[in-house]
Write an enzyme that holds these catalytic residues in place. Structure first.
Site, PDB file in Angstrom:
ATOM      1  N   CYS A   1       6.111   5.593   9.066  1.00  0.00           N
ATOM      2  CA  CYS A   1       6.519   4.749   7.929  1.00  0.00           C
ATOM      3  C   CYS A   1       7.942   4.982   7.445  1.00  0.00           C
ATOM      4  O   CYS A   1       8.738   4.047   7.393  1.00  0.00           O
ATOM      5  CB  CYS A   1       5.542   4.953   6.786  1.00  0.00           C
ATOM      6  SG  CYS A   1       3.882   4.546   7.311  1.00  0.00           S
TER       7      CYS A   1
ATOM      8  N   LYS B   1       8.006  -1.667  -2.009  1.00  0.00           N
ATOM      9  CA  LYS B   1       7.455  -0.758  -1.003  1.00  0.00           C
ATOM     10  C   LYS B   1       8.573  -0.067  -0.213  1.00  0.00           C
ATOM     11  O   LYS B   1       8.579   1.161  -0.037  1.00  0.00           O
ATOM     12  CB  LYS B   1       6.532  -1.541  -0.062  1.00  0.00           C
ATOM     13  CG  LYS B   1       6.065  -0.768   1.154  1.00  0.00           C
ATOM     14  CD  LYS B   1       5.278   0.480   0.752  1.00  0.00           C
ATOM     15  CE  LYS B   1       5.001   1.386   1.910  1.00  0.00           C
ATOM     16  NZ  LYS B   1       3.814   1.085   2.649  1.00  0.00           N
TER      17      LYS B   1
ATOM     18  N   LYS C   1      10.584   3.946  10.116  1.00  0.00           N
ATOM     19  CA  LYS C   1      10.498   2.498  10.395  1.00  0.00           C
ATOM     20  C   LYS C   1      10.964   1.669   9.192  1.00  0.00           C
ATOM     21  O   LYS C   1      11.705   0.696   9.336  1.00  0.00           O
ATOM     22  CB  LYS C   1       9.043   2.166  10.747  1.00  0.00           C
ATOM     23  CG  LYS C   1       8.644   0.721  10.683  1.00  0.00           C
ATOM     24  CD  LYS C   1       7.197   0.527  11.073  1.00  0.00           C
ATOM     25  CE  LYS C   1       6.229   0.567   9.907  1.00  0.00           C
ATOM     26  NZ  LYS C   1       6.222  -0.575   9.017  1.00  0.00           N
TER      27      LYS C   1
ATOM     28  N   GLU D   1       0.853  -1.197   0.000  1.00  0.00           N
ATOM     29  CA  GLU D   1       0.000   0.000   0.000  1.00  0.00           C
ATOM     30  C   GLU D   1       0.888   1.245   0.000  1.00  0.00           C
ATOM     31  O   GLU D   1       1.874   1.301   0.710  1.00  0.00           O
ATOM     32  CB  GLU D   1      -0.881  -0.041   1.260  1.00  0.00           C
ATOM     33  CG  GLU D   1      -1.826   1.114   1.391  1.00  0.00           C
ATOM     34  CD  GLU D   1      -2.662   1.307   0.147  1.00  0.00           C
ATOM     35  OE1 GLU D   1      -3.441   0.420  -0.174  1.00  0.00           O
ATOM     36  OE2 GLU D   1      -2.517   2.361  -0.510  1.00  0.00           O
TER      37      GLU D   1
END
Ligand code: UGA
Length: 448
Positions: free
Chosen positions: A267, A211, A270, A155
């Site tokens: 995000c 991603k 991390k 995502e």
């Protein structure tokens, strides 16, 4: 219309669930947090996100989105099951996939019909394979054969624009082997895409890395711009001009070029740590990723140092802190630069009067025991008796503040603009000392 189960109702799960339901699917969202599910059933959203309220009301009102704690209920009749579970940093900063694997085990222990499992969570290379193995083992233990597929479908939605990102994705990545399962997931997304070529089918390892690659590339741009901003401050050049000149280069493009006090959120930091851990596991050097992270930390320290340098002694000083969330249009405080600043200022004996248009309820809980920190009704109250304004999050409401009124309320007129949103010349004209990022400071005394 498909029947879809979504395991995990965080940002990704809830927003994806709402969007898939909006497209006409029958969606059941599951979470093990009973309080959260009870609240969602009553219409309570667990976080602030623009456009989500209207969408949520519409899809729950038209009985296309349901909530449960019960795996059997979520899986009943489902053809697809999305996994949108947290994958936080674990041992040595490596991504901890245990919550995701436990959910896979749980659903394998209960599934009764063929299922396509779609991994939405950000996961390190090899996780899709691990999920497959966990499910196969559980089905073997049950002595039952049920066909299933695992597709990695990362995502890319951003907090603050999650609904529009979800409804208008740049691309859809599908990592997996079975073309039939891939086609089913692709068909689910096709109505959202202006161009079917935006569906990129690949092996699951490449999908998983895609991603991390996107978030690391964004972080790399930001640390590069932040590094240049330090060079600009040192040499007397202007990062805003450099940014414009870069942005007009079509090969570079205008996005993610804003220098500031460092990136935050759950995000980028991390995922960089997780990517670094993956690279180490493969025995590769990590110096590029180390430097991106290090520059990001230094930006926060540098902003604090500027404040300290201006005042020499921070003890007894009062600061108006504008913006608490890690970026505008969200109430998320994870890794927000405001947290670092507040802590450092309080340690030095200063007091902080904070205001944020949306993140105050969460901030009041998170920082309830902070002595010297008060939460204000609005940005004006925050400046009452303050020695300086610290602009930390670029909420729109701060852009056109009434600085004449504000100056009359402050003890001394100084602004540290961590996001370069103000016109320094105007502020100096109104009598403020102005400290931007990556540009020379404008002091009232030097204007005379
Ligand atoms: C990021 C990615 O942009 C999403 O594509 C991804 O899906 C998401 O992480 C995730 O992995 O779940 P998000 O963390 O919501 O999304 O926020 P961004 O809008 O990317 O901003 C990240 C940080 O960069 C913020 O602290 C922001 O203030 C900072 N930033 C952004 C800048 O400092 N300058 C800029 O020019 C842009």
């Amino acid at each position: 219309m498909k029947r879809i189960a979504i395991i995990g109702t965080g940002y990704v799960g809830l927003v994806t669930g709402c969007c898939l339901a909006e497209m006409g699917n029958q969606v059941t969202c599951l979470d093990i947090d009973k309080e959260k599910i009870d609240s969602l059933r009553m219409g309570g959203l667990p976080f602030y996100e623009p456009l989500l309220r209207e969408l949520f009301d519409r899809v729950t009102g038209s009985h296309r989105l349901f909530f449960t704690n019960d795996y059997l209920k979520a899986l009943a009749g489902a053809e697809l099951c999305f996994l949108a579970l947290p994958t936080p940093p674990g041992v040595g900063d490596a991504c901890d996939t245990s919550i995701l694997l436990q959910a896979a085990r749980e659903l394998a222990s209960l599934m009764e019909a063929p299922l396509i499992i779609v991994i939405k969570s950000t996961v390190p290379m090899g996780t899709s394979q691990l999920v497959k193995e966990v499910i196969s083992r559980e089905l073997e233990r049950r002595k039952i054969f049920i066909p299933f597929d695992v597709i990695n479908n990362p995502e890319f939605l951003r907090e603050g624009s999650a609904v529009s990102d979800c409804m208008r994705p740049d691309r859809i990545i599908l990592g997996g082997e079975n073309p039939v399962a891939i086609a089913i997931v692709r068909d689910l997304y096709l109505p959202l895409l202006s161009d079917p070529n935006k569906v990129l089918v690949m092996d699951s390892l490449s999908a998983e890395l895609s991603k991390y690659a996107a978030n690391a590339m964004l972080a790399c741009r930001l640390s590069f711009m932040n590094y240049l901003s330090v060079l600009c401050e040192t040499a007397g050049s202007d990062i805003e001009m450099v940014k414009r000149s870069l942005g007009f280069d079509e090969r570079i493009g205008p996005h993610y070029l804003n220098a500031g006090i460092g990136f935050g959120g759950s995000c980028l930091p991390k995922d960089l740590l997780a990517l670094r851990a993956s690279a180490s596991e493969y025995g590769l050097p990590t110096h590029l990723l180390d430097t991106i992270l290090q520059i990001n930390e230094e930006m926060k320290e540098r902003f604090f140092d500027k404040i300290q340098e201006h005042f020499s002694d921070l003890s007894g000083k009062r600061f108006a802190l504008w913006g608490l969330s890690f970026k505008p249009e969200t109430d998320d405080l994870r890794k927000a630069p405001s947290l670092y600043l507040i802590q450092r200022l309080l340690e030095m004996g200063a007091s902080v009067q904070a205001y944020d248009p949306v993140a105050m309820p969460k901030a009041k809980i998170l920082m309830r025991n902070y002595e010297g920190l008060t939460f204000c009704e609005d940005e004006y109250e925050a400046t009452d008796g303050a020695d300086a304004i610290l602009l930390v999050t670029e909420w729109k409401t701060f852009r056109l503040a009434d600085f004449v009124r504000i100056k009359s309320m402050m003890r001394s007129a100084v602004i540290f603009d961590g996001r370069n949103i103000y016109n320094g010349l105007e502020l100096r004209h109104w009598g403020f000392d102005y400290y931007p990022v990556g540009k020379p400071a404008l002091r009232t005394e030097t204007a005379r």
